[in-house]
Design an enzyme around this catalytic site. Structure first.
Site, mmCIF file in Angstrom:
data_model
loop_
_atom_site.group_PDB
_atom_site.id
_atom_site.type_symbol
_atom_site.label_atom_id
_atom_site.label_comp_id
_atom_site.label_asym_id
_atom_site.label_seq_id
_atom_site.Cartn_x
_atom_site.Cartn_y
_atom_site.Cartn_z
ATOM 1 N N HIS A 156 87.279 8.455 90.502
ATOM 2 C CA HIS A 156 88.398 8.929 89.670
ATOM 3 C C HIS A 156 89.543 7.920 89.698
ATOM 4 O O HIS A 156 90.129 7.590 88.670
ATOM 5 C CB HIS A 156 88.942 10.261 90.203
ATOM 6 N N HIS A 190 83.339 9.786 95.254
ATOM 7 C CA HIS A 190 83.684 10.610 94.090
ATOM 8 C C HIS A 190 85.167 10.417 93.740
ATOM 9 O O HIS A 190 85.512 10.122 92.590
ATOM 10 C CB HIS A 190 83.395 12.081 94.417
ATOM 11 N N GLU A 191 86.038 10.572 94.756
ATOM 12 C CA GLU A 191 87.483 10.460 94.504
ATOM 13 C C GLU A 191 87.863 9.013 94.167
ATOM 14 O O GLU A 191 88.729 8.772 93.322
ATOM 15 C CB GLU A 191 88.295 10.963 95.705
ATOM 16 N N ASP A 224 85.433 19.050 87.102
ATOM 17 C CA ASP A 224 85.714 17.891 86.240
ATOM 18 C C ASP A 224 85.057 18.073 84.879
ATOM 19 O O ASP A 224 85.662 17.831 83.837
ATOM 20 C CB ASP A 224 85.153 16.594 86.855
#
Length: 404
Positions: free
Chosen positions: A195, A191-192, A269
């Site tokens: 980004h 997930h990170e 988000d």
């Protein structure tokens, strides 16, 4: 000296002021008594209105030679009664806005005089990473850094403590005790990394400051960007870039784990992206369909009971169009993120694996891993050294647990 509300208190205060002239009367948080007077729905005879009326009367009867100056402060000038702000009562309005980057650096200099720091700490960099912080926030930041150093038995505050303190103030304390399964950890890492990869590939994005998968506050991980300078306004290009960065995490989850394994991790988000899209459409006039027109929300009057008064600022038809445009902007961000991550899927795997190994990576380290295939060396050794030096456990012969 005078606490509370009431017309008699105001009379007392002005009498005392005249006795002690020349003097200054300072009223803090004037919005407590100086709020706009209501339409009589709440009963026009309440204590606060009497206080305000008395204040207006007293300030009206002032002569210039009485030697009493009145100063008041508030952080809600928008709710003040217009009668209070007319010339003759409060003549001057001085706006004290949040400090800019130079202001923040100077404030940090003042507060950091009280603590001993390593000479390599660059306060300008810390100021750059704290946009929107007030003086009190910055004082708190320095305090936190000093406390963290004291906890580690260090004599001086290093850059590491400042970084940690900034994270703590902005995101909440680290939750090291939180047990995450391997699957959850892997998901957070992707997930990170999603980004981060989108951030690197969006031209208009700010540079990455760091990425981490250590849980903090309510977040399981985060990617932090560092603006080059304080910005008053943002371009359409930057806003669209931020939308696709916000969508990067959700898209990465979908690409790697499949449609059914997508989690609720992207809640904030999605909220952020929707809020940004709404502001672009309704306030900034950045939608071609709706043009440069400001549309207000359909507001319900909170104080008068929601059913009594409802401001209708746009027709149902326009509201539908607004919703469609917001959806279009968010979808555009989603598609951009999907394209980037599909093209750069190798980088995504690389970065996610690095995050699983190192947990926290700086912007430079991320660039090195993605572009040069260079991984941070001696990161773990440094940690061990640090822990040995700065731990009370070492002195009683116990080895501290190594945290990667």
């Amino acid at each position: 000296m005078f606490v509370g509300v009431g017309a008699s208190r105001v009379r007392d205060m002005f009498e005392q002021g005249k006795k002690h002239s020349p003097c200054i009367i300072f009223i803090d948080e004037i919005d407590a008594v100086g709020r706009s007077r209501g339409a009589g729905l709440g009963g026009g005879n309440d204590e606060r209105e009497q206080t305000l009326n008395q204040l207006l009367v007293e300030m009206d009867g002032f002569d210039t030679n009485e030697g009493v100056i009145i100063i008041a402060a508030t952080n809600r000038p928008d709710v003040l009664d217009p009668a209070l702000l007319r010339p003759g009562r409060f003549d001057r309005q001085v706006v004290v806005s949040l400090p800019d980057i130079i202001g923040r650096e100077k404030i940090l200099k003042v507060h950091s005089k009280k603590i001993s720091m390593t000479p390599d700490i660059n306060l300008r960099t810390i100021a750059r990473g704290t946009p929107g912080f007030s003086g009190a926030d910055l004082a708190n930041l320095v305090n936190e850094a000093a406390l963290l150093a004291a906890r580690k038995n260090k004599r001086i505050v290093t850059y590491l403590e400042f970084e940690e303190a900034k994270d703590k103030v902005m995101m909440g304390a680290e939750r090291r005790s939180m047990v995450m399964t391997e699957d959850e950890k892997k998901l957070t890492a992707y997930h990170e990394a999603g980004h981060a990869i989108v951030t690197i590939n969006e031209k208009a994005a700010y540079p990455i400051h760091k990425a981490t998968i250590i849980p903090r506050g309510r977040a399981l991980g985060m990617v932090m960007q560092l603006p080059e300078k304080d910005e008053v306004s943002q371009t359409r290009e930057q806003l669209h870039a931020q939308m696709s960065i916000a969508m990067g995490g959700r898209v990465a989850e979908e690409l790697i784990f499949g449609h059914d394994k997508v989690t609720t991790g992207a809640v904030s988000d999605i909220e952020q992206a929707t809020k940004r899209a709404r502001a672009m459409v309704m306030r900034a006039g950045l939608s071609k369909e709706l043009g440069p027109v400001a549309y207000g929300e359909n507001e319900e009057e909170v104080f008068l009971g929601r059913s009594v008064a409802r401001q209708q600022n746009m027709s149902e038809e326009t509201a539908k169009k607004v919703d469609a445009e917001i959806r279009k902007f968010v979808d555009k961000g989603y598609e951009r993120a999907k394209k980037i991550l599909t093209d750069k899927i190798e980088d995504l795997h690389k970065l996610a694996k690095a995050l699983l190994t190192y947990e926290t990576l700086s912007g430079e380290e991320i660039e090195d891993i993605v572009n040069k295939n260079v991984y941070p060396s001696n990161k773990e050794d440094l940690k061990v050294e640090d822990n040995d030096k700065g731990s009370a456990l070492g002195s009683i012969g116990l080895k501290p647990k190594i945290v990667h």
